[in-house]
Scaffold this active site. Structure first.
Site, short mmCIF file in Angstrom:
data_model
loop_
_atom_site.label_atom_id
_atom_site.label_comp_id
_atom_site.label_asym_id
_atom_site.label_seq_id
_atom_site.Cartn_x
_atom_site.Cartn_y
_atom_site.Cartn_z
N THR A 284 0.88 -1.18 0.00
CA THR A 284 0.00 0.00 0.00
C THR A 284 0.91 1.22 0.00
OG1 THR A 284 -0.07 0.02 2.39
CG2 THR A 284 -1.83 -1.18 1.28
N GLU B 9 -5.46 -3.19 -1.82
CA GLU B 9 -6.01 -4.40 -1.20
C GLU B 9 -7.13 -5.02 -2.03
OE1 GLU B 9 -5.31 -1.58 0.34
OE2 GLU B 9 -4.77 -1.88 2.46
N LYS C 239 -15.13 16.07 11.66
CA LYS C 239 -16.19 15.80 12.62
C LYS C 239 -16.46 17.07 13.41
CE LYS C 239 -15.28 10.94 12.55
NZ LYS C 239 -14.16 10.02 12.77
N TRP D 60 -20.74 15.03 10.44
CA TRP D 60 -19.63 14.78 9.53
C TRP D 60 -19.69 15.71 8.32
CZ3 TRP D 60 -19.04 8.72 9.04
CH2 TRP D 60 -18.69 8.22 10.31
P1 ADP Z 1 -3.23 4.61 -0.20
O1 ADP Z 1 -4.41 4.29 0.71
O2 ADP Z 1 -1.95 4.47 0.53
O3 ADP Z 1 -3.40 5.89 -0.97
P2 ADP Z 1 -4.18 3.04 -2.44
O4 ADP Z 1 -3.54 3.48 -3.68
O5 ADP Z 1 -4.48 1.62 -2.24
O6 ADP Z 1 -3.22 3.46 -1.27
O7 ADP Z 1 -5.47 3.93 -2.27
C1 ADP Z 1 -6.75 3.48 -1.93
C2 ADP Z 1 -7.58 4.64 -1.44
O8 ADP Z 1 -7.65 5.68 -2.41
C3 ADP Z 1 -9.03 4.29 -1.21
O9 ADP Z 1 -9.22 3.67 0.04
C4 ADP Z 1 -9.69 5.67 -1.27
O10 ADP Z 1 -9.56 6.38 -0.04
C5 ADP Z 1 -8.88 6.37 -2.32
N1 ADP Z 1 -9.57 6.33 -3.61
C6 ADP Z 1 -9.34 5.50 -4.65
N2 ADP Z 1 -10.15 5.77 -5.69
C7 ADP Z 1 -10.95 6.79 -5.29
C8 ADP Z 1 -12.02 7.52 -5.92
N3 ADP Z 1 -12.41 7.28 -7.16
N4 ADP Z 1 -12.61 8.50 -5.19
C9 ADP Z 1 -12.21 8.77 -3.93
N5 ADP Z 1 -11.22 8.12 -3.30
C10 ADP Z 1 -10.60 7.15 -3.97
#
Ligand code: ADP
Length: 542
Positions: A185, A330, A438, A443
């Site tokens: 990640t 994930e 919050k 929220w």
């Molecule tokens: P990291 O969490 O370290 O950035 P990832 O690349 O796995 O690693 O990112 C996943 C996260 O990115 C998601 O849990 C979400 O918060 C955000 N995310 C991914 N795609 C979108 C989207 N289309 N809109 C909003 N948030 C997004």
């Protein structure tokens, strides 16, 4: 009793073997690290991947070994994807934009046996080498190079390794539950953790993504994956493209707007994928060059929320459809993707656009739900907001090496995102649970506040954060980057929120900056902004 059909293991190598056999002459264009362009095809990729697999055998690289890569999107990287996994090893893509400490941690945690890297990273790898005890072979992804050989003792060269390998190497049949890929990640919200994909999860993800209401990728497409191959497997498209035999253009290290415009126009790209910051840069470059990106029909946008104002901008000026998708490392990564349903066909463009702003619906293979803080499942009415959970064929169950079960007691993965789901199953990501504001028990979505700011003509980019507040615990503060040459005032921007959000959701303060801090996958680092501006609403100490 079992049925009477052939049983074959679902193997990643079958994708490249299919592409070679049935789309062998379809081009794979690659911008190399030195800026030159090379052209091969799917038959060439498959042959090199087989030579690599055979070369690794000759080198004595163990079965199941992790093969680290520090590389851009280029053809050798694509060959490692298939040659590694296809021969029973695990392709471990590493994000080179991380800090040297993070990279060292990740390589050691994965216990990579081989480290492949592009020339860009030679100096960095030379520095990291003494700390990488598990790595037996360092392989520069290119032809022999005397200066690099001097910098790294015992260095091997990719082209030697593959040239010495057998192009007729036979892909072994591998138990489909074995690992094929490993990706950490990006650590936007914590320490990087390893996610290990299996052959089976990768193939099912490929099939789930490759539907007409999914990626809609075809043998008639020319695909430009701008999303890096080290960011959640370039969202799975190296596999998806092989499965359908799409023509592929790999952009190399230069992801600047002008370079992408040049590639789109010269190579007649039809489809692309990337994070919103990339498309912001591309828009600027299109305007500057006067290009109409005439061949492009659509672009998949994900990784962070797509600012709604970009949808009409791309559609009306360039005829490019922005398809919004959501996912995580994930989740392989595809969790949802935004396409319309039959019942939407009579809607006006404006009505369709409202639906298309969200993150869309899950493809076959995954399911979503939202739950409250007690784990109670919430209604899918488009209003209720809760923690987003996901389960399915290509979702993690245990983090790599840690034995750390990633699931809830009833078998779902908690994404850490806060979302709503409507009656048709359309997902709307409100926020990450760590980012949401919050305020006095209510929220406020930072994503919504950012989208409004970015829709203001004087604002190029914006991030909303929770700032500490004596009465309300947290209140919204917006950090905004003005369009060059413009200087909107704080009052004007706050007034722009009137009627767009409820009074109690209005930002308390706007802070103008020249740029926002961006992390290793192109996402704004709100934790850094909270560190810098989290106390601006508090009375000065003393
Ligand atoms: P990291 O969490 O370290 O950035 P990832 O690349 O796995 O690693 O990112 C996943 C996260 O990115 C998601 O849990 C979400 O918060 C955000 N995310 C991914 N795609 C979108 C989207 N289309 N809109 C909003 N948030 C997004």
């Amino acid at each position: 009793m079992g049925g009477k059909m052939m049983h074959k293991q679902l193997n990643v190598s079958s994708l490249v073997a299919h592409a070679a056999r049935y789309h062998g002459a379809t081009e794979v264009v690659s911008v190399e690290t030195d800026g030159s362009t090379t052209r091969t095809n799917w038959a060439g990729i498959d042959a090199k991947a087989r030579q690599l697999a055979s070369g690794l055998d000759k080198l004595g690289v163990t079965d199941g070994a992790r093969l680290g890569t520090l590389a851009w999107n280029n053809r050798r990287h694509l060959e490692i994807y298939f040659g590694g996994a296809g021969s029973g090893r695990v392709t471990h893509t590493i994000n080179p934009r991380l800090t040297p400490e993070q990279m060292t941690y990740i390589i050691n945690d994965a216990a990579d046996e081989v480290l492949f890297f592009d020339a860009t990273f030679t100096p960095m790898v030379a520095k990291l080498k003494p700390h990488l005890g598990s790595v037996h072979h360092f392989v520069l992804m290119g032809p022999p190079d005397a200066a690099a050989a001097e910098a790294i003792e015992g260095l091997l060269f990719y082209d030697d390794l593959t040239d010495g390998g057998d192009p007729d190497y036979v892909w072994p049949e591998i138990d489909e539950t074995r690992a094929s890929g490993l990706c950490y990640t990006s650590g936007t919200t914590g320490n990087p953790k390893g996610v290990e994909y299996t052959h089976r999860s990768t193939i099912l993800h490929t099939l789930g993504a490759n539907t007409v209401d999914g990626l809609a990728l075809s043998a008639t497409d020319t695909l430009l994956p701008v999303v890096p191959m080290f960011h959640a497997n370039a969202w799975g498209v190296p596999y998806a493209a092989a499965a359908v035999g799409a023509r592929v253009v790999l952009p190399g290290p230069d992801l600047s707007g002008p370079h992408l415009v040049k590639l789109i126009d010269e190579e007649r790209v039809t489809m692309s994928l990337g994070v919103p910051t990339i498309w912001m840069m591309l828009l600027d470059a299109l305007k500057e060059t006067g290009s109409k990106a005439a061949s492009m029909t659509r672009t998949l946008v994900g990784g962070s929320a797509l600012p709604p104002s970009m949808i009409p901008e791309f559609r009306d000026n360039f005829g490019v459809d922005l398809v919004h998708a959501w996912g995580m490392t994930e989740t392989s990564p595809l969790g949802s993707l935004n396409q319309l349903l039959q019942k939407h066909s009579d809607m006006t463009e404006a009505e369709k656009e409202v639906i298309r702003r969200g993150q869309g619906r899950p493809p076959w293979g995954v399911e979503l739900r939202i739950v409250d803080e007690n784990g109670e499942v919430l209604p899918e009415d488009g209003e209720a907001q809760g923690e987003l959970h996901i389960r399915g064929h290509w979702i993690i169950d245990t983090y790599y090496g840690k034995g750390e079960d990633a699931l809830t007691d009833d078998g779902w993965f908690d994404t850490g995102d806060v979302a709503s789901i409507d009656a048709d199953g359309y997902l709307i990501i409100r926020d990450r649970s760590k980012d949401i504001i919050k305020s006095g028990g209510e929220w406020i979505s930072t994503v919504e506040l950012e989208n409004i700011a970015i829709a203001h003509p004087g604002i190029a980019n914006a991030a909303a954060i929770a700032a500490m507040h004596e009465k309300w615990a947290e209140r919204p503060v917006v950090i905004a980057v003005p369009v060059p040459g413009q200087a909107p005032s704080e009052e004007e921007l706050i007034a722009f929120y009137n009627e767009k959000v409820a009074g109690w959701q209005m930002p308390d303060k706007i802070i103008f900056v020249d740029e926002l801090p961006v992390g290793a996958t192109g996402k704004v680092q709100k934790n850094k902004l909270r560190e810098a501006y989290g106390d601006v609403l508090m009375a000065p100490a003393g």
